[in-house]
Design an enzyme around this catalytic site. Structure first.
Site, PDB file in Angstrom:
ATOM      1  N   LEU A  70       0.863  -1.172   0.000  1.00 59.73           N
ATOM      2  CA  LEU A  70       0.000   0.000   0.000  1.00 59.73           C
ATOM      3  C   LEU A  70       0.905   1.228   0.000  1.00 59.73           C
ATOM      4  O   LEU A  70       1.937   1.249   0.684  1.00 59.73           O
ATOM      5  CB  LEU A  70      -0.903   0.037   1.244  1.00 59.73           C
ATOM      6  CG  LEU A  70      -2.005  -1.022   1.354  1.00 59.73           C
ATOM      7  CD1 LEU A  70      -2.761  -0.858   2.668  1.00 59.73           C
ATOM      8  CD2 LEU A  70      -2.968  -0.946   0.182  1.00 59.73           C
ATOM      9  N   ASP A  71       0.521   2.258  -0.775  1.00 60.34           N
ATOM     10  CA  ASP A  71       1.288   3.496  -0.764  1.00 60.34           C
ATOM     11  C   ASP A  71       1.381   4.038   0.659  1.00 60.34           C
ATOM     12  O   ASP A  71       0.465   3.836   1.482  1.00 60.34           O
ATOM     13  CB  ASP A  71       0.622   4.542  -1.653  1.00 60.34           C
ATOM     14  CG  ASP A  71       0.719   4.207  -3.136  1.00 60.34           C
ATOM     15  OD1 ASP A  71       1.474   3.286  -3.493  1.00 60.34           O
ATOM     16  OD2 ASP A  71       0.029   4.877  -3.932  1.00 60.34           O
ATOM     17  N   ARG A  72       2.447   4.754   0.921  1.00 60.67           N
ATOM     18  CA  ARG A  72       2.694   5.286   2.264  1.00 60.67           C
ATOM     19  C   ARG A  72       1.483   6.004   2.874  1.00 60.67           C
ATOM     20  O   ARG A  72       1.142   5.773   4.042  1.00 60.67           O
ATOM     21  CB  ARG A  72       3.915   6.207   2.230  1.00 60.67           C
ATOM     22  CG  ARG A  72       4.235   6.830   3.586  1.00 60.67           C
ATOM     23  CD  ARG A  72       5.539   7.605   3.541  1.00 60.67           C
ATOM     24  NE  ARG A  72       5.824   8.167   4.848  1.00 60.67           N
ATOM     25  CZ  ARG A  72       7.029   8.265   5.380  1.00 60.67           C
ATOM     26  NH1 ARG A  72       8.079   7.849   4.706  1.00 60.67           N
ATOM     27  NH2 ARG A  72       7.210   8.798   6.578  1.00 60.67           N
ATOM     28  N   VAL A  74      -1.630   5.616   2.419  1.00 63.97           N
ATOM     29  CA  VAL A  74      -2.858   4.810   2.388  1.00 63.97           C
ATOM     30  C   VAL A  74      -2.900   3.870   3.583  1.00 63.97           C
ATOM     31  O   VAL A  74      -1.883   3.286   3.975  1.00 63.97           O
ATOM     32  CB  VAL A  74      -2.940   4.008   1.073  1.00 63.97           C
ATOM     33  CG1 VAL A  74      -4.211   3.163   1.030  1.00 63.97           C
ATOM     34  CG2 VAL A  74      -2.876   4.951  -0.121  1.00 63.97           C
ATOM     35  N   ARG A 175      -4.782   6.128  -7.930  1.00 64.51           N
ATOM     36  CA  ARG A 175      -4.616   7.588  -7.909  1.00 64.51           C
ATOM     37  C   ARG A 175      -4.464   8.150  -9.330  1.00 64.51           C
ATOM     38  O   ARG A 175      -5.080   9.159  -9.685  1.00 64.51           O
ATOM     39  CB  ARG A 175      -3.399   7.930  -7.047  1.00 64.51           C
ATOM     40  CG  ARG A 175      -3.549   7.445  -5.617  1.00 64.51           C
ATOM     41  CD  ARG A 175      -2.216   7.356  -4.888  1.00 64.51           C
ATOM     42  NE  ARG A 175      -1.619   8.679  -4.677  1.00 64.51           N
ATOM     43  CZ  ARG A 175      -0.445   8.863  -4.082  1.00 64.51           C
ATOM     44  NH1 ARG A 175       0.259   7.811  -3.654  1.00 64.51           N
ATOM     45  NH2 ARG A 175       0.023  10.086  -3.921  1.00 64.51           N
TER      46      ARG A 175
END
Length: 256
Positions: A70-72, A74, A175
């Protein structure tokens, strides 16, 4: 997540969504990198290794396999493998598309259709850590596919709540693809800078992760509900719990 639910040790303490001898499912806090990066900040993988070491008094190195990322910025449901065998089998589950990931996101505006499939070719610039939509056939680029469904809209706030099902796991995929249709995510400072203000938290959450257990083959369902904070609170909690129940029943509410 119930306040009495089991949590990891150390800081930040994380809700444990599922755990046995093979797997560890947790609720990822926002703004914690999944794995070590150039920032040098504490990362999820090493924090969880330290947690297992402390909670179980394990000597030496602790194995923990990263299954997905997961992106930072998120938060939400994530699964890790506690053995190399489980990691290998889960990797195959991901490759064979038996690993389900459902997100909820708050976006600016309203998507052009109530639901649909987005297919784009994405290219990542490692130097700037940004992803762009490029023509098919561009060297180094990869196809990205997702399905979305609008769950609700707030006319006053000009925001919409969408459900997103990933069919590929490209960096920054949700995104970039939602921004491409004119609906950047609320709080996204990288791809929605024209619509968002500095300091806003990105509204993207890993609501559900589902897959067959790598050893028992029984279904494993991880559910993590978004926080009680703006803009998530524009919609009733029941919206999220009903969607989670639908997903656990093997349905996603989409007809693409």
């Amino acid at each position: 997540m119930d306040s009495e639910a089991k949590r990891t040790s150390g800081q930040p303490a994380m809700a444990i969504l599922y755990e046995d001898n093979h797997l560890l499912g947790i609720e990822k806090p926002v703004n914690v990198p999944t794995q070590e990066d150039a920032s040098g900040d504490p990362d999820l993988l090493n924090l969880l290794k330290a947690d297992i070491k402390e909670r179980y008094g394990k000597p030496g190195n602790v194995y923990l396999g990263l299954v997905h990322r997961l992106d930072r910025p998120v938060g939400g449901a994530m699964i890790f493998a506690k053995t190399s065998k489980a990691a290998s089998r889960l990797a195959e589950t991901v490759r064979s598309r038996r690993f389900s990931k459902t997100y909820v996101a708050v976006v600016h505006g309203t998507p052009p259709q109530p639901q649909g499939r987005l297919t784009d070719t994405l290219l990542k610039d490692e130097r700037t850590n940004t992803v762009s939509v490029v023509p098919a056939g561009t060297p180094g680029a990869k196809e990205a596919r997702l399905d979305y469904r609008v769950l609700g809209s707030s006319a006053a706030e000009r925001l919409s709540l969408v459900q997103v099902e990933l069919h590929t796991g490209r960096p920054h995929q949700i995104r970039v693809q939602m921004n491409r249709i004119g609906c950047p995510l609320y709080g996204d400072q990288k791809y929605g800078v024209a619509k968002n203000k500095p300091g806003q938290q990105i509204a993207l959450w890993s609501l559900y992760v589902g897959f067959p257990h790598p050893v028992t083959k029984e279904p494993v369902d991880l559910v993590s509900l978004p926080p009680h904070a703006y803009p998530w609170e524009l919609w009733e909690d029941g919206m999220y719990t009903q969607l989670a129940a639908l997903l656990q029943a093997g349905e996603n509410g989409m007809e693409i």
